[in-house]
Design an enzyme around this catalytic site. Structure first.
Site, PDB file in Angstrom:
ATOM      1  N   ASP A  28      -8.297  -4.052   6.688  1.00 38.35           N
ATOM      2  CA  ASP A  28      -7.295  -3.005   6.917  1.00 38.35           C
ATOM      3  C   ASP A  28      -6.811  -3.123   8.364  1.00 38.35           C
ATOM      4  OD1 ASP A  28      -5.647  -0.935   6.185  1.00 38.35           O
ATOM      5  OD2 ASP A  28      -7.160   0.629   6.365  1.00 38.35           O
TER       6      ASP A  28
ATOM      7  N   GLU B 155       0.873  -1.180   0.000  1.00 36.13           N
ATOM      8  CA  GLU B 155       0.000   0.000   0.000  1.00 36.13           C
ATOM      9  C   GLU B 155       0.908   1.227   0.000  1.00 36.13           C
ATOM     10  OE1 GLU B 155      -3.946   1.830   2.216  1.00 36.13           O
ATOM     11  OE2 GLU B 155      -2.565   0.571   3.364  1.00 36.13           O
TER      12      GLU B 155
END
Length: 393
Positions: free
Chosen positions: A290, A147
């Site tokens: 997440d 990410e």
């Protein structure tokens, strides 16, 4: 133990399938529908066949889990940490293993360990640790998610701006050096070139837009270059406006693209997510966590690149109130998909297993109760609460 209020510790039992040839339950999720009176024939860690009870040999060794729901194991494509470990702080075999084991009781039998924007040396260590653990004991780790670091500082969230940078050829070199496969990268389309996206796709990387301020036109150019995903839709991207549809509008206009969502009730209002699922359908919507170190840990608070993150009422926030990942598990994601978003159990499971597997090109191995798929299973009740996780590792 906390359940739907933000998972800290799990209650699901973990068992192996080595002692039984056939597994059954009240309902099995077969081809998107609930089948009764069916069993899975499991051999060598894989589903050999799905058959009706009247076709099972009389001397078969059967384990009947009871009147619940047997589904494919969950596949979480965005896991930053768990069990008290943040992967940026522990890009090692031991770190990967601890995080994977922390998420397993919640039904996550497959995952993409995720590295938040960091120095290139940390990225390199992360890649090396993945290769090492694949050759030793792969557990639930199916690939890697980077990410960043090619993000837009305007939409950085809790990513450290000091490590955000422009695209660099050495990321492609990293892929070659370690022979990485099943890699997902989240980047800001306006911060890289179409040529770079094309090069990533040609190298087998799955490219997603996230932490971006891109326009609709910039995003569609990236889609045409090979971008197929949108990371935590609505979060860290501009809103969709009538004259500026932006990234979100592009996500809805790209029918073959996939959108991941954090269904914790805090990152995005449930009404907004309901509309997103209605538009993209469960075939192109992916439930993610997440997840941060607090999942599967007795200690809810943690440090993120020097900043203390506090977990209260299931929310991970900085001292300024900025959301920093989440405290939910995949079990929570499925339960909240049912309770907050009004999705059926079967569609919620699809978004947690089959759809992410298809997005990552792994649906021939995981995500479905079908022959030749891995025998990683979750037994749950109708509310989506995990009762038992059955794996071969």
């Amino acid at each position: 133990m906390q359940k739907s209020g933000g998972s800290i510790l799990a209650s699901g039992n973990i068992s192996t399938l080595s002692d039984f040839d056939y597994i059954t339950a009240g309902f099995l999720l077969i081809d998107g529908e609930w089948a009764t009176d069916h069993l899975l024939h499991v051999t060598a860690g894989k589903i050999k066949s799905v058959l009706s009870r009247d076709r099972v040999p009389e001397d078969a060794k059967i384990r009947d889990l009871g009147s619940g729901f047997l589904v494919p194991g969950f596949f979480d494509i965005q896991v930053n940490g768990g069990g008290g470990i943040l992967l940026n702080d522990a890009p090692t075999m031991s770190g990967l293993e601890k995080v994977a084991r922390a998420h397993l009781p919640f039904g996550t039998t497959s995952m993409l360990p995720t590295l938040i924007t960091d120095e290139f040396d940390i990225m390199r260590r992360f890649a090396g640790a993945y290769c090492d653990i694949q050759s030793a004991y792969p557990l639930s780790i199916k690939g890697l998610h980077f990410e960043g670091p090619y993000l837009n500082p305007v939409k950085k969230g809790v990513h450290n701006e000091r490590f955000i940078r422009n695209f660099e050829d050495k990321f492609l070199d990293l892929l070659d050096e370690f022979g990485l496969d099943h890699v997902l990268i989240t980047l800001a389309p306006e911060k890289v070139s179409s040529d770079f996206i094309q090069a990533l796709v040609q190298a087998g990387v799955i490219v997603a837009a996230g932490h971006t301020d891109a326009t609709y036109e910039q995003t569609m150019d990236a889609v045409n270059a090979g971008l197929t995903g949108f990371t935590h839709l609505y979060n860290a991207m501009p809103p969709m406006l009538s004259r500026a549809p932006g990234v979100i509008g592009a996500a809805f206009q790209a029918p073959s693209s996939y959108c991941s969502i954090i269904a914790d009730g805090d990152h995005v209002h449930p009404a907004v997510l309901k509309n997103a699922i209605a538009s993209k359908t469960p075939d192109h919507t992916i439930l993610i966590t997440d997840a941060m170190p607090c999942v599967g840990s007795k200690n809810p608070d943690f440090i993120l690149q020097g900043e203390k993150i506090t977990v209260k009422q299931g929310r991970c926030t900085t001292s300024e109130g900025v959301l920093a990942g989440s405290a939910i598990s995949m079990e929570d994601a499925v339960m909240r998909s049912i309770n907050l978003l009004g999705q059926t159990l079967e569609d919620s499971v699809k978004m947690a297993s089959e759809t992410p597997a298809r997005f990552m090109g792994l649906d021939h191995k995981i995500g479905l109760l079908k022959p030749d798929r891995q025998a990683d299973l979750v037994f749950m009740d109708q509310a989506g609460q995990v009762q038992e996780v059955l794996t071969t590792f």
